[in-house]
Design an enzyme around this catalytic site. Structure first.
Site, short mmCIF file in Angstrom:
data_model
loop_
_atom_site.label_atom_id
_atom_site.label_comp_id
_atom_site.label_asym_id
_atom_site.label_seq_id
_atom_site.Cartn_x
_atom_site.Cartn_y
_atom_site.Cartn_z
N LYS A 209 -4.39 30.83 -52.87
CA LYS A 209 -4.07 32.24 -52.64
C LYS A 209 -4.48 33.01 -53.87
O LYS A 209 -4.17 32.60 -54.99
CB LYS A 209 -2.54 32.36 -52.44
CG LYS A 209 -2.06 33.76 -52.18
CD LYS A 209 -1.93 34.02 -50.71
CE LYS A 209 -1.66 35.46 -50.37
NZ LYS A 209 -2.84 36.34 -50.46
N LYS B 178 1.30 30.70 -61.23
CA LYS B 178 2.19 31.77 -60.77
C LYS B 178 2.89 31.40 -59.45
O LYS B 178 4.10 31.56 -59.32
CB LYS B 178 1.35 33.04 -60.58
CG LYS B 178 2.13 34.29 -60.33
CD LYS B 178 1.19 35.46 -60.07
CE LYS B 178 0.16 35.61 -61.18
NZ LYS B 178 -0.77 36.74 -60.93
N THR C 188 3.96 44.41 -56.96
CA THR C 188 3.67 43.87 -58.30
C THR C 188 4.49 44.62 -59.34
O THR C 188 5.15 44.00 -60.19
CB THR C 188 2.16 43.98 -58.60
OG1 THR C 188 1.46 43.23 -57.60
CG2 THR C 188 1.82 43.45 -59.97
N SER D 115 2.83 39.25 -50.72
CA SER D 115 1.68 38.76 -49.94
C SER D 115 2.09 37.55 -49.10
O SER D 115 1.69 37.41 -47.94
CB SER D 115 0.53 38.35 -50.87
OG SER D 115 -0.31 39.45 -51.12
N ASN E 101 -2.33 50.24 -59.53
CA ASN E 101 -1.27 49.75 -58.64
C ASN E 101 -0.10 49.14 -59.43
O ASN E 101 1.05 49.50 -59.22
CB ASN E 101 -1.88 48.75 -57.65
CG ASN E 101 -0.83 48.19 -56.73
OD1 ASN E 101 -0.01 47.38 -57.14
ND2 ASN E 101 -0.81 48.63 -55.49
N LYS F 157 -9.02 32.65 -56.39
CA LYS F 157 -9.39 34.01 -56.81
C LYS F 157 -10.83 34.27 -56.40
O LYS F 157 -11.62 33.33 -56.24
CB LYS F 157 -9.27 34.15 -58.33
CG LYS F 157 -9.12 35.58 -58.79
CD LYS F 157 -7.69 36.07 -58.61
CE LYS F 157 -7.53 37.52 -58.97
NZ LYS F 157 -6.11 37.89 -59.01
P1 NAD Z 1 -6.00 48.95 -60.29
O1 NAD Z 1 -7.44 48.89 -60.00
O2 NAD Z 1 -5.07 49.53 -59.29
O3 NAD Z 1 -5.72 49.72 -61.68
C1 NAD Z 1 -6.31 49.35 -62.87
C2 NAD Z 1 -5.93 50.40 -63.89
O4 NAD Z 1 -6.39 49.99 -65.17
C3 NAD Z 1 -6.56 51.76 -63.64
O5 NAD Z 1 -5.62 52.77 -63.98
C4 NAD Z 1 -7.73 51.80 -64.61
O6 NAD Z 1 -8.09 53.11 -64.98
C5 NAD Z 1 -7.12 51.05 -65.76
N1 NAD Z 1 -8.12 50.49 -66.68
C6 NAD Z 1 -9.29 49.89 -66.38
N2 NAD Z 1 -9.92 49.54 -67.52
C7 NAD Z 1 -9.09 49.91 -68.54
C8 NAD Z 1 -9.16 49.82 -69.94
N3 NAD Z 1 -10.23 49.27 -70.54
N4 NAD Z 1 -8.13 50.31 -70.67
C9 NAD Z 1 -7.06 50.86 -70.07
N5 NAD Z 1 -6.93 50.98 -68.73
C10 NAD Z 1 -7.94 50.50 -67.99
O7 NAD Z 1 -5.59 47.44 -60.67
P2 NAD Z 1 -4.18 46.74 -60.53
O8 NAD Z 1 -4.10 46.16 -59.18
O9 NAD Z 1 -3.12 47.63 -61.04
O10 NAD Z 1 -4.40 45.52 -61.55
C11 NAD Z 1 -4.18 45.67 -62.94
C12 NAD Z 1 -3.90 44.30 -63.52
O11 NAD Z 1 -2.77 43.76 -62.85
C13 NAD Z 1 -5.03 43.29 -63.36
O12 NAD Z 1 -5.02 42.42 -64.47
C14 NAD Z 1 -4.62 42.52 -62.11
O13 NAD Z 1 -5.20 41.23 -62.06
C15 NAD Z 1 -3.13 42.47 -62.33
N6 NAD Z 1 -2.39 42.20 -61.10
C16 NAD Z 1 -2.41 43.07 -60.04
C17 NAD Z 1 -1.72 42.74 -58.89
C18 NAD Z 1 -1.68 43.66 -57.70
O14 NAD Z 1 -1.01 43.33 -56.71
N7 NAD Z 1 -2.30 44.81 -57.74
C19 NAD Z 1 -0.99 41.54 -58.82
C20 NAD Z 1 -0.96 40.71 -59.93
C21 NAD Z 1 -1.67 41.04 -61.06
#
Ligand code: NAD
Length: 427
Positions: free
Chosen positions: A68, A92, A188, A356, A219, A104
């Site tokens: 997953k 995780k 998350t 999920s 997100n 992934k």
């Molecule tokens: P997203 O695409 O919704 O948001 C990413 C955010 O990070 C945006 O605001 C973007 O502008 C910002 N960003 C990108 N590059 C950047 C930088 N260099 N410096 C500062 N900000 C920056 O992504 P997300 O889903 O929120 O994911 C963010 C992190 O959380 C990732 O590492 C992802 O793997 C992890 N994550 C997300 C989820 C999920 O369900 N969305 C679950 C587990 C882990």
């Protein structure tokens, strides 16, 4: 950096694996990704030309169940990064006790340069390439950086067209009407928020006196900031890829979110209905945000932002890793020496994969759960996981990261050993 991220993930696995009560056979089984797929994705562009993108998928380990993990669209995606993310998913899912292994996927692309129709064709091309590699009982994708519910819907649709069956359980994070789950959008952030509430209980933090800086306002970052703000915590800094804002008085998170929806940039505003005013603040770079003197630092963007060069300047008392892998292993000793308590990614951001999982269960049973049911089930899983990790860290004097890995590796170890161990076959 991306190339070395998988090696970095293996360093931690080896180190924490040795501290867990498992045989070396179990650690060895986790050092090698099970299966990897790299595929060229031809996509018809709006001007009639064809562009060739590279897509990846890794099924890392399936000892506990089907693999997953999300699909990331980003220009820096590479196989090493996908493998590291898939290994972290393996840990995780085991930390929170889900019947899943880790996987992934990703595509090398800057989605901001594609039109909506090009994005749809790319997403469908990804599924055409991976249709025999993923599946409801094999490997179940979900959203990650720069992918969302609409993209998951296109992907499910393409999979169903290829297989000629209805298969909502092939992918999670879908729009509600296509079989998505209530509560997936903020899961998350909510999981991280629940971890912070538990941390606050243990450390007697008073929300109104607790300052928080959030790097990344997508997100994960937005929802954890919103929930913390609503619970009284002071969100003093917020940033995205273009930079950030800082005010010791704290921000109204919802106003900033609404303004970002309108203007695409983070601006320090306070809105009363539709009337927004700029509030006093300083502009801040992403690098400077990491060294703010706050109680809680939440990296919620990309991996590797805290490394051995800048770890020494981190002044926060607690780091809550909403992003995957924001702290490199080389920074661990500096962070520990400075007495900073880290809630590791494999626990702090596990709310997303947990809901999920709820979505997949509902799809497979033809059920729909209410938002209340989702929130209650999520809270139980996260609070239990937090306490299991916290208690082990106290018992064995481990960092929370070490304890989370030990909990996970010992659970995976039980599954590996249930197939027969070296002792079993030698006697
Ligand atoms: P997203 O695409 O919704 O948001 C990413 C955010 O990070 C945006 O605001 C973007 O502008 C910002 N960003 C990108 N590059 C950047 C930088 N260099 N410096 C500062 N900000 C920056 O992504 P997300 O889903 O929120 O994911 C963010 C992190 O959380 C990732 O590492 C992802 O793997 C992890 N994550 C997300 C989820 C999920 O369900 N969305 C679950 C587990 C882990």
């Amino acid at each position: 950096m991306a190339d070395s991220i998988f090696k970095d993930a293996l360093v931690r696995l080896q180190k924490y694996g040795e501290s867990a009560n498992v045989s070396q056979d179990v650690i060895n089984s986790l050092m090698h990704p099970l299966a990897m797929m790299k595929s060229t994705l031809p996509v018809r562009m709006d001007d009639g030309s064809t562009e060739y993108f590279t897509g990846y998928r890794c099924r890392y380990n399936n000892a506990l169940g089907p693999t997953k993990g999300g699909i990331r669209y980003h220009p820096d995606v590479c196989m090493a990064e996908i493998q590291a993310l898939a290994l972290w998913m393996t840990i995780k899912c085991a930390v929170v006790g889900l019947p899943y292994g880790g996987g992934k996927g990703g595509v090398i692309v800057d989605p901001k340069h594609l039109s909506p129709l090009e994005l749809e064709r790319l997403s469908r091309a990804y599924v055409r390439a991976m249709a025999d590699f993923i599946g409801p009982q094999t490997d179940i994708p979900a959203p990650d950086v720069y992918t969302n519910a609409r993209i998951m819907g296109w992907m499910m649709d393409e999979y169903e067209a290829i297989k000629r069956v209805k298969a909502p359980d092939v992918i999670t994070g879908k729009p509600i009407r296509l079989g998505g789950s209530l509560g997936r959008d903020d899961a998350t952030g909510r999981g991280a928020y629940l971890c912070i509430l538990q941390l606050s209980k243990k450390m007697q933090l008073v929300p109104e006196k607790t300052t928080v800086a959030v790097q990344g306002f997508g997100n994960g970052g937005y929802h954890v900031a919103r929930l913390l703000h609503d619970a009284g915590y002071k969100i003093v800094a917020i940033s995205d890829s273009k930079g950030g804002i800082y005010s010791p008085d704290g921000f109204d998170v919802e106003s900033i979110y609404e303004e970002k929806q309108r203007s695409r940039v983070i601006r320090a505003v306070y809105c009363d209905q539709s009337v927004c005013e700029i509030v006093a603040h300083d502009g801040i770079s992403n690098e400077d945000l990491l060294s703010l003197d706050v109680d809680i630092l939440i990296p919620a963007a990309l991996e590797g932002v805290i490394n051995k060069n800048n770890a020494v300047s981190v002044k926060a008392k607690y780091i809550v890793e909403v992003a995957n892998g924001p702290i490199l292993s080389s920074a661990d000793p500096i962070i520990e020496e400075n007495g900073i308590l880290v809630i590791p990614d494999v626990l702090a951001n596990s709310g997303g994969v947990t809901v999920s999982y709820f979505e997949w269960v509902q799809n497979r049973q033809g059920l729909t759960w209410t938002l209340n049911e989702i929130h209650e089930r999520l809270e139980k899983i996260i609070v239990d996981a937090f306490n299991a990790v916290w208690n082990l860290s106290q018992e064995r004097e481990f960092s929370l990261r070490n304890a989370a890995y030990a909990v996970a590796i010992e659970r995976i170890g039980e599954a590996v050993e249930a197939h027969g161990t070296r002792d079993y076959f030698n006697n």
